[in-house]
Design a protein around this motif. Structure first.
Motif, PDB file in Angstrom:
ATOM      1  N   PRO A  98     -10.928   0.262  -3.379  1.00  0.00           N
ATOM      2  CA  PRO A  98     -10.295   1.545  -3.712  1.00  0.00           C
ATOM      3  C   PRO A  98      -9.404   2.129  -2.624  1.00  0.00           C
ATOM      4  O   PRO A  98      -8.479   2.874  -2.930  1.00  0.00           O
ATOM      5  CB  PRO A  98     -11.484   2.474  -3.994  1.00  0.00           C
ATOM      6  CG  PRO A  98     -12.640   1.852  -3.295  1.00  0.00           C
ATOM      7  CD  PRO A  98     -12.405   0.373  -3.351  1.00  0.00           C
ATOM      8  N   THR A  99      -9.656   1.778  -1.357  1.00  0.00           N
ATOM      9  CA  THR A  99      -8.847   2.345  -0.269  1.00  0.00           C
ATOM     10  C   THR A  99      -7.696   1.428   0.138  1.00  0.00           C
ATOM     11  O   THR A  99      -6.942   1.760   1.049  1.00  0.00           O
ATOM     12  CB  THR A  99      -9.727   2.639   0.959  1.00  0.00           C
ATOM     13  OG1 THR A  99     -10.324   1.414   1.417  1.00  0.00           O
ATOM     14  CG2 THR A  99     -10.823   3.639   0.621  1.00  0.00           C
ATOM     15  N   PHE A 100      -7.568   0.288  -0.529  1.00  0.00           N
ATOM     16  CA  PHE A 100      -6.478  -0.641  -0.264  1.00  0.00           C
ATOM     17  C   PHE A 100      -5.370  -0.427  -1.293  1.00  0.00           C
ATOM     18  O   PHE A 100      -5.640  -0.162  -2.458  1.00  0.00           O
ATOM     19  CB  PHE A 100      -6.955  -2.094  -0.359  1.00  0.00           C
ATOM     20  CG  PHE A 100      -7.716  -2.596   0.831  1.00  0.00           C
ATOM     21  CD1 PHE A 100      -8.486  -1.745   1.613  1.00  0.00           C
ATOM     22  CD2 PHE A 100      -7.684  -3.936   1.168  1.00  0.00           C
ATOM     23  CE1 PHE A 100      -9.196  -2.215   2.702  1.00  0.00           C
ATOM     24  CE2 PHE A 100      -8.384  -4.421   2.257  1.00  0.00           C
ATOM     25  CZ  PHE A 100      -9.150  -3.560   3.030  1.00  0.00           C
ATOM     26  N   THR A 101      -4.125  -0.583  -0.866  1.00  0.00           N
ATOM     27  CA  THR A 101      -3.014  -0.533  -1.805  1.00  0.00           C
ATOM     28  C   THR A 101      -3.019  -1.780  -2.689  1.00  0.00           C
ATOM     29  O   THR A 101      -3.773  -2.737  -2.447  1.00  0.00           O
ATOM     30  CB  THR A 101      -1.670  -0.474  -1.073  1.00  0.00           C
ATOM     31  OG1 THR A 101      -1.484  -1.710  -0.351  1.00  0.00           O
ATOM     32  CG2 THR A 101      -1.599   0.716  -0.123  1.00  0.00           C
ATOM     33  N   VAL A 102      -2.166  -1.767  -3.700  1.00  0.00           N
ATOM     34  CA  VAL A 102      -1.999  -2.941  -4.556  1.00  0.00           C
ATOM     35  C   VAL A 102      -1.685  -4.169  -3.710  1.00  0.00           C
ATOM     36  O   VAL A 102      -2.315  -5.226  -3.853  1.00  0.00           O
ATOM     37  CB  VAL A 102      -0.892  -2.686  -5.601  1.00  0.00           C
ATOM     38  CG1 VAL A 102      -0.470  -3.982  -6.283  1.00  0.00           C
ATOM     39  CG2 VAL A 102      -1.350  -1.651  -6.628  1.00  0.00           C
ATOM     40  N   LEU A 154      -2.222   3.036  -4.664  1.00  0.00           N
ATOM     41  CA  LEU A 154      -3.660   2.819  -4.623  1.00  0.00           C
ATOM     42  C   LEU A 154      -4.176   2.581  -6.048  1.00  0.00           C
ATOM     43  O   LEU A 154      -3.554   3.021  -7.027  1.00  0.00           O
ATOM     44  CB  LEU A 154      -4.371   4.036  -4.026  1.00  0.00           C
ATOM     45  CG  LEU A 154      -4.129   4.311  -2.547  1.00  0.00           C
ATOM     46  CD1 LEU A 154      -4.724   5.671  -2.165  1.00  0.00           C
ATOM     47  CD2 LEU A 154      -4.727   3.206  -1.680  1.00  0.00           C
ATOM     48  N   PRO A 155      -5.316   1.908  -6.204  1.00  0.00           N
ATOM     49  CA  PRO A 155      -5.863   1.682  -7.546  1.00  0.00           C
ATOM     50  C   PRO A 155      -6.033   2.968  -8.357  1.00  0.00           C
ATOM     51  O   PRO A 155      -5.805   2.972  -9.569  1.00  0.00           O
ATOM     52  CB  PRO A 155      -7.213   1.013  -7.262  1.00  0.00           C
ATOM     53  CG  PRO A 155      -6.989   0.270  -5.985  1.00  0.00           C
ATOM     54  CD  PRO A 155      -6.081   1.163  -5.178  1.00  0.00           C
ATOM     55  N   SER A 156      -6.415   4.047  -7.700  1.00  0.00           N
ATOM     56  CA  SER A 156      -6.629   5.317  -8.404  1.00  0.00           C
ATOM     57  C   SER A 156      -5.345   5.892  -8.986  1.00  0.00           C
ATOM     58  O   SER A 156      -5.390   6.779  -9.854  1.00  0.00           O
ATOM     59  CB  SER A 156      -7.257   6.344  -7.460  1.00  0.00           C
ATOM     60  OG  SER A 156      -6.404   6.585  -6.352  1.00  0.00           O
ATOM     61  N   GLU A 157      -4.201   5.403  -8.536  1.00  0.00           N
ATOM     62  CA  GLU A 157      -2.916   5.877  -9.035  1.00  0.00           C
ATOM     63  C   GLU A 157      -2.385   5.022 -10.183  1.00  0.00           C
ATOM     64  O   GLU A 157      -1.279   5.251 -10.669  1.00  0.00           O
ATOM     65  CB  GLU A 157      -1.897   5.883  -7.891  1.00  0.00           C
ATOM     66  CG  GLU A 157      -2.281   6.820  -6.749  1.00  0.00           C
ATOM     67  CD  GLU A 157      -1.347   6.715  -5.559  1.00  0.00           C
ATOM     68  OE1 GLU A 157      -0.737   7.733  -5.195  1.00  0.00           O
ATOM     69  OE2 GLU A 157      -1.230   5.604  -4.996  1.00  0.00           O
ATOM     70  N   LEU A 158      -3.182   4.046 -10.609  1.00  0.00           N
ATOM     71  CA  LEU A 158      -2.766   3.116 -11.662  1.00  0.00           C
ATOM     72  C   LEU A 158      -3.573   3.344 -12.935  1.00  0.00           C
ATOM     73  O   LEU A 158      -4.708   3.832 -12.897  1.00  0.00           O
ATOM     74  CB  LEU A 158      -2.983   1.671 -11.204  1.00  0.00           C
ATOM     75  CG  LEU A 158      -2.305   1.227  -9.911  1.00  0.00           C
ATOM     76  CD1 LEU A 158      -2.722  -0.202  -9.584  1.00  0.00           C
ATOM     77  CD2 LEU A 158      -0.797   1.342 -10.001  1.00  0.00           C
ATOM     78  N   SER A 159      -3.004   2.950 -14.058  1.00  0.00           N
ATOM     79  CA  SER A 159      -3.750   2.935 -15.317  1.00  0.00           C
ATOM     80  C   SER A 159      -4.737   1.766 -15.300  1.00  0.00           C
ATOM     81  O   SER A 159      -4.670   0.875 -14.450  1.00  0.00           O
ATOM     82  CB  SER A 159      -2.785   2.776 -16.488  1.00  0.00           C
ATOM     83  OG  SER A 159      -2.207   1.471 -16.478  1.00  0.00           O
ATOM     84  N   GLY A 160      -5.649   1.761 -16.298  1.00  0.00           N
ATOM     85  CA  GLY A 160      -6.604   0.660 -16.391  1.00  0.00           C
ATOM     86  C   GLY A 160      -5.926  -0.686 -16.572  1.00  0.00           C
ATOM     87  O   GLY A 160      -6.311  -1.684 -15.954  1.00  0.00           O
TER      88      GLY A 160
END
Length: 228
Positions: free
Chosen positions: A92-96, A134-140
């Motif tokens: 979760p704290t790593f970028t794509v 970040l994963p939290s900024e992406l859709s599923g």
């Protein structure tokens, strides 16, 4: 490519998850693994990347018997196998970019090769413009595409996908299937466990149906065959 010879898996509570499976999957195939809940699909899938070890029998990836290799050799074998999970398992704290690069950093690729490979695979999954997210900024669906990119960035021979569309809405799921189909056409063998009847019945591939730990059906261009 992949072969199971009289494979059994019995857990400590005497539950027989897999009962004498014999199967061959050729290089470049796309295979659906279907069956009711509790049929043994997850165990079948996990044994292919040695998350589970068979109680009896042999499992070959080319000439390597996964049932017999030493624990120390498992990481080396897994470099040849990409795995995609239903719940993405992104850091979760790593970028794509960093999530995908991590798969190459652990095998000590050079920074230049890592950058090239990560950007190449982001092109395949159509996320090149979101490398710094970040994963939290992406859709599923986008998170699942990152997970697929991470699984294939090292050009594995086999991609194992365990319910890769299970947490996604129908439109997003079709997009994931387009990407998996493209990866398959590039030469990667794909084994996909799924409960998605519409996908199996529309995108026709080989279907292996498991019930009670046994292969009850193995059809080229098969159908799902279960109520959902």
């Amino acid at each position: 490519m992949i072969e199971m010879r009289d494979v059994w898996k019995v857990y400590s509570n005497n539950v027989k998850a897999i009962n004498g499976i014999n199967i061959v999957i050729q290089k470049g195939e796309f295979v659906y693994v279907v069956g009711p809940s509790g049929a043994g699909k997850s165990t079948f899938i996990k044994m292919m990347y040695r998350e589970e070890k068979p109680t009896k029998g042999e499992i070959f990836i080319d000439s390597t018997n996964l049932a017999a290799i030493k624990e120390s050799k498992i990481p080396h074998v897994r470099r040849r196998i990409g795995v995609v999970f239903q719940d993405f398992k992104l850091l979760p704290t790593f970028t794509v970019f960093e999530n995908i690069a991590f798969a190459l950093e652990v095998i000590e690729e050079s920074p230049a090769i890592i950058k090239r490979k990560v950007m190449d695979v982001l092109e395949i999954v159509r996320l090149k413009n979101k490398a710094r997210f970040l994963p939290s900024e992406l859709s599923g669906g986008e998170q699942q595409r990152v997970a697929i990119a991470r699984a294939v960035v090292n050009n594995p021979e086999v991609l194992i996908a365990d319910e890769p569309t299970g947490n996604l809405d129908p439109d997003t799921a079709w997009g994931i299937m387009d990407i998996l189909d493209e990866i398959n056409h590039r030469g990667t063998t794909i084994i996909m466990a799924t409960h998605n009847k519409d996908i199996v019945n529309t995108i026709k591939k080989r279907v292996i149906a498991i019930e009670g730990g046994r292969v009850v059906r193995d059809e080229v261009r098969g159908a799902y065959g279960y109520e959902t």
